[in-house]
Design an enzyme around this catalytic site. Structure first.
Site, PDB file in Angstrom:
ATOM      1  CG  LEU A 112      -1.780   1.192   1.480  1.00 54.48           C
ATOM      2  CD1 LEU A 112      -2.935   1.164   0.499  1.00 54.48           C
ATOM      3  CD2 LEU A 112      -2.294   1.192   2.905  1.00 54.48           C
ATOM      4  CG  HIS A 113       2.300   3.094  -2.991  1.00 49.34           C
ATOM      5  ND1 HIS A 113       2.137   1.775  -3.362  1.00 49.34           N
ATOM      6  CD2 HIS A 113       2.278   3.809  -4.132  1.00 49.34           C
ATOM      7  CE1 HIS A 113       2.041   1.697  -4.675  1.00 49.34           C
ATOM      8  NE2 HIS A 113       2.116   2.925  -5.169  1.00 49.34           N
ATOM      9  CG  MET A 114      -1.737   8.853  -0.163  1.00 48.19           C
ATOM     10  SD  MET A 114      -2.109   9.703   1.415  1.00 48.19           S
ATOM     11  CE  MET A 114      -2.431   8.361   2.540  1.00 48.19           C
TER      12      MET A 114
END
Length: 173
Positions: free
Chosen positions: A121-123
Site C-alpha cells: 500500500l502507498h499513497m
C-alpha cells in the site's frame, strides 16, 4: 515513429534493483544509511515519505507504511493516522518549497486500478501547475519532468527539516 530509450527502467521492470529488498521498493524499515540514494525524505514510526523515481511531475511523493500490506483495510489505526499526518506534512513542504497551484492525492488499490506496486500500500501526492502537462503524453507517450530528481530531493529535504514535527518523526540519515 521516434523512440525514447530508457534502459534504466528495465532494472525496475525485471526487479533487479539491488536496493529492492525482496523486490519491494517500499520494504525499507531495516535499511538505514541509504535514504538519499533511495530518495527517502522522511521516516516516521509507522510510515515514511519517498520520492517517486518515475514521477508524473517533479515533486511526486509517495507515503507508505513500513509493513508490507496491500490494502487500506489492513492498516492499523496508528499507521493510518501517521500516513494522514505525513500527507499533511508533504502538502505543507511542497507548498513552501515548490509552490504548486494544486495537488492530486490518492491511492491505486490493486493492479487493475493502476497500482505499480500492488502488494505494498502507498499513497500518492502529486503537485500540479498550470501547463505542467502538454501534448507529449498524448502523442508521444512521454512525460517531460522539468527538474532532476536529485535537485528536487535536495529542495524538499530542506523543507521537511523545517516543517514543525506533528508525528514524532525523525530526519533521514
Amino acid at each position: 515513429m521516434k523512440h525514447l530509450w530508457a534502459p534504466w527502467r528495465m532494472t525496475y521492470l525485471e526487479c533487479k534493483d539491488k536496493q529492492a529488498k525482496d523486490c519491494c521498493v517500499f520494504c525499507v524499515r531495516d535499511i538505514l544509511g541509504e535514504d538519499a540514494e533511495r530518495l527517502i525524505l522522511w521516516r516516521g514510526r509507522h510510515a515514511f515519505v519517498v520520492m517517486n523515481k518515475f514521477p508524473y511531475t517533479n515533486g511526486h511523493l509517495l507515503i507508505a507504511p513500513y509493513r508490507h500490506i496491500p490494502d487500506i483495510l489492513d492498516l492499523e489505526p496508528e499507521e493510518s493516522a501517521e500516513m494522514l499526518l505525513l500527507l499533511r506534512r508533504c502538502r505543507m513542504v511542497m507548498q513552501q518549497c515548490l509552490k504548486p497551484q494544486g495537488f492530486n492525492i490518492g491511492m491505486n488499490l490493486g493492479k487493475i486500478a493502476g497500482a505499480g506496486v500492488a502488494d505494498h500500500l502507498h499513497m500518492h501526492i502529486v503537485p500540479r501547475w498550470t501547463g505542467d502537462t502538454n501534448f507529449m503524453p498524448v502523442f508521444a507517450e512521454v512525460r517531460v519532468i522539468p527538474q532532476h530528481l536529485e535537485e528536487t530531493y535536495a529542495i524538499l529535504l530542506e523543507g521537511f527539516k523545517s516543517v514543525p514535527d506533528e508525528v514524532g518523526c525523525r530526519c533521514p540519515d
